[in-house]
Design a protein around this motif. Structure first.
Motif, PDB file in Angstrom:
ATOM      1  N   ARG A 218     -20.744 -19.518   2.353  1.00 21.95           N
ATOM      2  CA  ARG A 218     -20.215 -18.468   1.471  1.00 21.95           C
ATOM      3  C   ARG A 218     -19.821 -19.000   0.090  1.00 21.95           C
ATOM      4  O   ARG A 218     -19.605 -18.220  -0.826  1.00 21.95           O
TER       5      ARG A 218
ATOM      6  N   LEU B 245     -21.802 -20.784  -1.602  1.00 22.06           N
ATOM      7  CA  LEU B 245     -23.033 -20.944  -2.390  1.00 22.06           C
ATOM      8  C   LEU B 245     -23.121 -19.853  -3.460  1.00 22.06           C
ATOM      9  O   LEU B 245     -22.942 -18.670  -3.147  1.00 22.06           O
ATOM     10  N   PRO B 246     -23.400 -20.233  -4.683  1.00 25.89           N
ATOM     11  CA  PRO B 246     -23.516 -19.209  -5.737  1.00 25.89           C
ATOM     12  C   PRO B 246     -24.859 -18.486  -5.631  1.00 25.89           C
ATOM     13  O   PRO B 246     -25.787 -18.979  -4.976  1.00 25.89           O
ATOM     14  N   GLU B 247     -24.947 -17.342  -6.302  1.00 24.64           N
ATOM     15  CA  GLU B 247     -26.226 -16.609  -6.322  1.00 24.64           C
ATOM     16  C   GLU B 247     -27.261 -17.402  -7.104  1.00 24.64           C
ATOM     17  O   GLU B 247     -26.916 -18.081  -8.075  1.00 24.64           O
ATOM     18  N   ARG B 248     -28.506 -17.295  -6.664  1.00 24.19           N
ATOM     19  CA  ARG B 248     -29.592 -17.931  -7.419  1.00 24.19           C
ATOM     20  C   ARG B 248     -29.989 -17.012  -8.569  1.00 24.19           C
ATOM     21  O   ARG B 248     -29.939 -15.787  -8.435  1.00 24.19           O
ATOM     22  N   LYS B 249     -30.391 -17.621  -9.668  1.00 28.12           N
ATOM     23  CA  LYS B 249     -30.785 -16.815 -10.827  1.00 28.12           C
ATOM     24  C   LYS B 249     -32.214 -16.308 -10.624  1.00 28.12           C
ATOM     25  O   LYS B 249     -33.116 -17.100 -10.322  1.00 28.12           O
ATOM     26  N   ALA B 250     -32.393 -15.017 -10.767  1.00 31.89           N
ATOM     27  CA  ALA B 250     -33.741 -14.441 -10.613  1.00 31.89           C
ATOM     28  C   ALA B 250     -34.646 -14.942 -11.735  1.00 31.89           C
ATOM     29  O   ALA B 250     -34.167 -15.167 -12.855  1.00 31.89           O
ATOM     30  N   PRO B 251     -35.934 -15.142 -11.460  1.00 30.98           N
ATOM     31  CA  PRO B 251     -36.830 -15.615 -12.530  1.00 30.98           C
ATOM     32  C   PRO B 251     -36.888 -14.601 -13.681  1.00 30.98           C
ATOM     33  O   PRO B 251     -36.789 -13.390 -13.454  1.00 30.98           O
TER      34      PRO B 251
END
Lengths: 185, 153
Positions: free
Chosen positions: B19, B21-27
């Motif tokens: 929990r 873990l940060p959100e991944r940046k969308a391409p």
């Protein structure tokens, strides 16, 4: 504001969440981008309904999860039918050898979250998917078993193995602190 | 299967770590791709869309045509006022001639079927069913694992 402009704002609000959900479940950025695109196209089809809904984010996450599971199911079927060369044990042993090769002797200088993210992506699909559904989607073992069409026992075993692998990768002790950090401090 | 007991400590620990873990940046290309797909869909001609997305006047027209065709077909099938002979005597004569030929052929086939033992027919039917299921299975597998794959690639 036109519908397209509104939809663009909607996308900006949710695109990272959708992509994160997809990339973690699929373990592959290219497939995750395709699935994210399909999820937003579905959202656009239902935009009249969801634009004002307070549960739009949840709806989008469910759609993304379902698209990912369908995608994985399709590839799993192909794998089952045409390939008898590899099996789950081989997947796991190759993952463990990857683990041995990649785990740094001292992870003091590594970003723990980055290691965890990489370890998650390298987990075999059979462990990664139920683990994520359990911890991120808050599904029960029974619900995961039903979604993945496997037994509850297999779900429990796979999740347990996945957690063990992550623990090994992060070199955590019983309290959840990195061993290296404790030793060093 | 190795059914290991759940470890509540490890479950809580991994859950907590995950929990964080940060959100991944969308391409960056995602938004452009979605809007390109939306524009491509909007540019499709009406006949490539679902009926519910057709222009209103085409929906009405298609509905009227469908109802008219169905009504005419029903009237032709059930109405006794119109017969083939009244429409075209020559056509009626030809249909009658073809009918008698078909009758002769059916009589011949009936005699043939009765001459062959029933067990032979059952075996032949079994072989045919097997062939049918094999073809259907291979066709489904080909579509699912080759055609869908090629589309994706």
């Amino acid at each position: 504001m036109s519908q397209l402009e509104e939809f663009e704002t909607f996308m900006m609000n949710y695109q990272n969440m959708v992509f994160t959900t997809a990339v973690r479940l699929l373990g592959n950025e290219t497939d995750a981008a395709d699935i994210s695109q399909n999820a937003f196209l579905k959202a656009f089809e239902h935009f009249e309904t969801i634009r004002t809904s307070p549960t739009a984010g949840g709806w989008l996450k469910t759609v993304t999860t379902n698209l990912c599971l369908n995608h994985l199911q399709r590839y799993r079927n192909r794998w089952r039918m045409f390939s008898e060369l590899r099996n789950e044990k081989e997947d796991e042993s190759s993952f463990e050898s990857d683990l041995a090769a990649e785990v740094p002797v001292d992870c003091l200088g590594e970003d723990e979250r980055s290691i965890l993210e990489k370890a998650l992506a390298r987990l075999p699909e059979a462990q990664r998917v139920p683990l994520l559904l359990y911890h991120f989607e808050d599904l029960s073992y029974e619900e995961i078993a039903a979604r993945l069409r496997v037994s509850v026992g297999k779900v429990k075993t796979d999740i347990h193995r996945g957690r063990d692998a992550l623990k090994t990768k992060l070199k955590l002790d019983a309290e959840g602190e990195p061993v290296g950090l404790r030793v060093g401090s | 299967m190795n059914n290991q007991p759940p470890d509540p400590g490890l479950e809580e620990l991994i859950g907590r770590k995950l929990r964080t873990l940060p959100e991944r940046k969308a391409p960056a290309s995602l938004r452009a791709n979605v809007f390109a797909a939306i524009r491509a869909r909007a540019a499709r001609p009406w006949y490539q869309r679902a009926w519910f997305e057709w222009p209103r006047h085409l929906q009405v027209l298609s509905l009227v045509l469908f109802l008219g065709f169905s009504g005419a077909l029903g009237w032709l099938i059930t109405g006794h006022e119109v017969t083939l002979t009244s429409l075209s005597p020559v056509l009626a004569e030809r249909v009658s001639s073809v009918g008698s030929e078909i009758g002769w052929f059916l009589n011949l086939m009936t005699a043939f079927v009765r001459a062959v033992p029933a067990s032979y027919w059952m075996a032949a039917l079994g072989v045919l069913a097997g062939m049918l299921f094999t073809c259907a299975g291979l066709g489904s597998a080909f579509y699912r694992f080759v055609v869908l794959d090629l589309r994706k690639d």
